[in-house]
Motif scaffolding. Structure first.
Motif, short mmCIF file in Angstrom:
data_model
loop_
_atom_site.label_atom_id
_atom_site.label_comp_id
_atom_site.label_asym_id
_atom_site.label_seq_id
_atom_site.Cartn_x
_atom_site.Cartn_y
_atom_site.Cartn_z
N ASN A 82 12.35 18.64 46.09
CA ASN A 82 13.85 17.93 46.55
C ASN A 82 13.72 16.37 46.24
OD1 ASN A 82 14.82 20.43 47.77
ND2 ASN A 82 13.86 19.89 49.60
N ALA A 83 12.64 15.66 46.18
CA ALA A 83 12.57 14.51 45.77
C ALA A 83 12.82 14.19 44.12
CB ALA A 83 11.23 13.84 46.11
N LEU A 84 12.31 15.25 43.38
CA LEU A 84 12.62 15.08 42.06
C LEU A 84 14.08 15.43 41.83
CD1 LEU A 84 9.56 17.02 40.67
CD2 LEU A 84 10.09 14.71 40.59
N ILE A 85 14.80 16.33 42.61
CA ILE A 85 16.11 16.67 42.20
C ILE A 85 16.96 15.58 42.84
CG2 ILE A 85 17.72 18.03 43.13
CD1 ILE A 85 16.26 19.59 41.13
N ASP A 86 16.36 14.78 43.60
CA ASP A 86 17.36 13.65 44.26
C ASP A 86 17.22 12.58 43.24
OD1 ASP A 86 18.91 12.34 46.17
OD2 ASP A 86 16.92 11.11 46.52
N ARG A 87 15.93 12.31 42.62
CA ARG A 87 15.70 11.38 41.56
C ARG A 87 16.78 11.76 40.24
NH1 ARG A 87 16.83 6.77 40.97
NH2 ARG A 87 15.80 5.69 39.21
N ILE A 88 16.73 12.94 39.81
CA ILE A 88 17.46 13.50 38.67
C ILE A 88 19.04 13.20 38.86
CG2 ILE A 88 18.03 15.51 37.42
CD1 ILE A 88 15.15 16.23 37.34
N ASN A 89 19.46 13.52 40.24
CA ASN A 89 20.84 13.30 40.52
C ASN A 89 21.18 11.80 40.39
OD1 ASN A 89 21.69 16.14 40.93
ND2 ASN A 89 21.11 15.91 43.03
N GLY A 90 20.46 10.83 40.97
CA GLY A 90 20.56 9.60 40.78
C GLY A 90 20.69 9.13 39.39
N LYS A 91 19.64 9.53 38.50
CA LYS A 91 19.71 8.88 36.88
C LYS A 91 21.05 9.69 36.53
CE LYS A 91 15.97 7.18 36.04
NZ LYS A 91 16.17 5.60 35.29
N LEU A 92 21.36 10.89 36.80
CA LEU A 92 22.69 11.49 36.15
C LEU A 92 23.88 10.84 36.60
CD1 LEU A 92 21.97 15.48 36.14
CD2 LEU A 92 21.73 13.37 34.18
N ASN A 93 23.88 10.49 37.96
CA ASN A 93 25.33 9.59 38.46
C ASN A 93 25.25 8.16 37.87
OD1 ASN A 93 26.09 11.55 40.31
ND2 ASN A 93 24.71 10.94 42.14
N SER A 94 24.05 7.48 37.53
CA SER A 94 24.05 6.20 36.81
C SER A 94 24.67 6.51 35.57
CB SER A 94 22.62 5.87 36.87
OG SER A 94 22.02 5.44 38.08
N LEU A 95 24.31 7.37 34.72
CA LEU A 95 25.11 7.60 33.43
C LEU A 95 26.43 7.89 33.58
CD1 LEU A 95 22.09 10.05 31.75
CD2 LEU A 95 22.74 7.82 31.02
#
Length: 130
Positions: free
Chosen positions: A109-122
C-alpha cells in the motif's frame, strides 16, 4: 527522455517483490496442513541483485571483446531446509505467516501510494499546473 524510469521503475521493482512475497505467503498458508511441506520465503537482496544484472547492457566495438551474458533471473523464492514446526514435518507457522502478510500489505500500500503521488505530479505538469 525516459519519462517513467528512475523512481517509478524502482517502485515497480518493489511492487514485483511484494507480489512475489504475497504469492509465497499465500502458498505457505494454503499448505499449512500438508505433511513435509517446507515454508518458503522471498529474498529481497537476491531479487535486487537480479534486477541490477538484468539492466546491464554493453556495446561491443570489436568481435574480440567479451560478450556480457545475463544469467537467468530467479524470482528470489527459497525454501527453509531444516525447519520443522510439527510432527508431520510441516514447516509453516500460521501466526508468522499472517504477520508477514500484514507487513507485506502495508509495504504494498505504501508503494502504491507513492506511485500515485508520482503519477499525480506528472498529471499536474501535463495540465500546466492547473
Amino acid at each position: 527522455m525516459n519519462l517513467f524510469g528512475g523512481t517509478i521503475g524502482n517502485l515497480e521493482s518493489g511492487l514485483k517483490y511484494s507480489a512475489t512475497k504475497q504469492k509465497t505467503i499465500a502458498q505457505n498458508i494454503a499448505n499449512v496442513d500438508t505433511p513435509k511441506y517446507k515454508a518458503k520465503d522471498v529474498s529481497f537482496a537476491k531479487m535486487l541483485k537480479d534486477a541490477e544484472i538484468d539492466t546491464m547492457s554493453a556495446h561491443r566495438t570489436d568481435q574480440r571483446h567479451y560478450e556480457f551474458k545475463q544469467p537467468q533471473s530467479s524470482d528470489g523464492v527459497y525454501s527453509y531446509t531444516n525447519l520443522r514446526y510439527r510432527q508431520n514435518g510441516n514447516g509453516v507457522d500460521m501466526d508468522a505467516e499472517q504477520a508477514k502478510m500484514a507487513e507485506n500489505t502495508i509495504y504494498y500500500n505504501a508503494l502504491i501510494d507513492r506511485i500515485n503521488g508520482k503519477l499525480n505530479s506528472l498529471k499536474t505538469v501535463i495540465k500546466g499546473g492547473q
